[in-house]
Design an enzyme around this catalytic site. Sequence first.
Site, PDB file in Angstrom:
ATOM      1  N   TYR A  82      -4.366 -12.430   0.908  1.00  0.00           N
ATOM      2  CA  TYR A  82      -3.696 -13.489   0.783  1.00  0.00           C
ATOM      3  C   TYR A  82      -3.935 -14.614   0.157  1.00  0.00           C
ATOM      4  O   TYR A  82      -3.007 -15.689   0.147  1.00  0.00           O
ATOM      5  CB  TYR A  82      -3.010 -13.615   2.530  1.00  0.00           C
ATOM      6  CG  TYR A  82      -2.320 -12.296   3.085  1.00  0.00           C
ATOM      7  CD1 TYR A  82      -1.830 -11.418   2.277  1.00  0.00           C
ATOM      8  CD2 TYR A  82      -2.286 -12.414   4.574  1.00  0.00           C
ATOM      9  CE1 TYR A  82      -1.246 -10.147   2.931  1.00  0.00           C
ATOM     10  CE2 TYR A  82      -1.499 -11.589   5.188  1.00  0.00           C
ATOM     11  CZ  TYR A  82      -1.076 -10.502   4.183  1.00  0.00           C
ATOM     12  OH  TYR A  82      -0.606  -9.247   5.067  1.00  0.00           O
ATOM     13  N   HIS A  98      -5.510  -1.869   5.370  1.00  0.00           N
ATOM     14  CA  HIS A  98      -4.205  -2.454   4.716  1.00  0.00           C
ATOM     15  C   HIS A  98      -3.398  -1.423   4.078  1.00  0.00           C
ATOM     16  O   HIS A  98      -1.878  -1.563   4.312  1.00  0.00           O
ATOM     17  CB  HIS A  98      -4.575  -3.435   3.779  1.00  0.00           C
ATOM     18  CG  HIS A  98      -3.520  -4.621   3.558  1.00  0.00           C
ATOM     19  ND1 HIS A  98      -3.858  -5.912   2.957  1.00  0.00           N
ATOM     20  CD2 HIS A  98      -2.200  -4.709   3.921  1.00  0.00           C
ATOM     21  CE1 HIS A  98      -2.635  -6.618   3.065  1.00  0.00           C
ATOM     22  NE2 HIS A  98      -1.747  -5.946   3.520  1.00  0.00           N
TER      23      HIS A  98
END
Length: 591
Positions: A331, A404
């Site tokens: 991110y 993830h």
Amino acid sequence: ILQTNFDPATSIFVGDGTECEKHVDGKTISIHGDDEHFARSIGITFLTSMEYFGPSSISKRIEQRTSSSRLSYSPPPPVALDTRRDLACHLLSGPILLLLCGPQGSGKSYFCQQLGRDNLHWKSYSQDTIRNGKAGTRQAVEQATLQSLRDGHSVVVDRMHLDPPQRQHFISLAKTMQVAVHCITFTTPKEVVKDRVEKRIDHVVMGEEGAKLAVRSCGELIMPTYQEGFQLMSAAGTTDSVQRFVTLYRRVVSRGEKEENQQGQRQLQPCNTSTRSEDDWSIPRFCGLGSNVYLPSIALGTYKMGKSVTTETVNMAFELGIHAVDTAPTYNNEDQVGDALAQQNGIMPGVIGSEDDSVAINNEHAFCIAKVPKRATSAEQVKQELVKSLEKLQRTQIDLLLLHWPCDVIAMDTLKQVWSAMEDCVREGKVRALGVCNFNIEALRLLLLHCQNTRPSVLQVERHVMLPQWDLVDFCNQHDILLQAHSPLGQGTLLDHVVVKKIAKRLKVSSASVLIQWNLIQNVAVATKCSSKKHMEDALAAIRDDMVLSNEDMKSLNGCNESGDERMVCPPFMFGDEACCWGRYATTKSK
């Protein structure tokens, strides 16, 4: 190509970029898929390499290697998914026969006590206490169960039910009475069972000898299957997960109550589940993950949150009452999230564990969710990534560490060593709890066989009214995994859905509040991006006293995907023919 002499009708184009469609407001929008788009534009048949050449040798090796090392699993019958949905959405009515399966000391008695507390609909029977508090026979339990079902009560039976023959007596009884039969298997760790039984006082099974018997029973448990005749199966391995099922089953109403509530006016009230005294119709503010770890039901998502606004936004979220933040190395804003966490010294209202819901805190008490990125495919890389994240987030410990993506570690056959490295991080005190993101059932089956000391306590996936994923919900409830929904607003596309807007208008709340509460009512936590104070207030309204979704609202929202599921997050690397993928990368809408 168009200048050559060829017949499009008999030609084919083999490529990789298949068409992907999004369906928004009745319109079909094509995204990605350059190869397929080109082939269609000149009238040539398009085939993927898998369709034309068949599985590659690499794909075959991956499938052969993983197919023999997955947790055994049979897909649930359709009635089970319908029942799971109705139980989660507090739409289930009795009478129900609920069998508890597990050894002595696994938590069955606690479940019965909590379920029956101030609840006249449920009756509880145990062979240990069937004779006025003394041990009796199975037949006596059956007779009492039969009578209560005839009287319209739901019944929970507290016996070990270690194998199919023991369970079949009661399954047959339920069929005779034409009532649904559910089961909850208590998968409490052996060391916990042993400790509980050793410490018992005034019980038939207690002390050192009792503990030996209980531990032996753990090894004798044969897991129930739908083939035995159950309409719904679940599993609970911690006190927190037991409490979640207590809450769900306390919401089951009698047929008479259902008739009284045909207008769907059953109300829900917010509560702090850390007190363990939640109201039957409450929306949890915290979800217990075991080991004294509590995940706030609402977390601030930071995906695509710009660096220039991240610190201010995260600070605002904590000040307003959102006590968890979800981030990841990819991110590209961990530094800014860390700056916000470092500023959280002072008073945070609503933090669990305090009698007055307000305690002095530092940044270690702000719940932080971090991730092992897709690029980390070895044990060494996992630990390197965690060190970087801890430094950027200015933390000494991560509350919840999620893997993830499943695709690369499965393709490279390193899932076992990657998960083992994550378990090491827990043992070293750098992480409190583990979980995964974006795993489907097949990927979870593969992972669960590799867990040595720590199982995934959380699965974070895209989930909203257009992608409820009931099969995944059922699997997680059978394996004691808490769901957390990312993109609960469908990346904003669902805010204008006609059903959502109608409910929001009636309740005088925002569409976001409706969509978030739809998940929360089902004991599904959410991680939602909020870019303004108004967005945060909308999210928090979902656990406010005067925010109530009725039974009819839940039914309407559950029907939003009648024409098919719609996935909003579509990374190309998660589509393909491998078992861990979400399917062929052809469309985001499946009939």
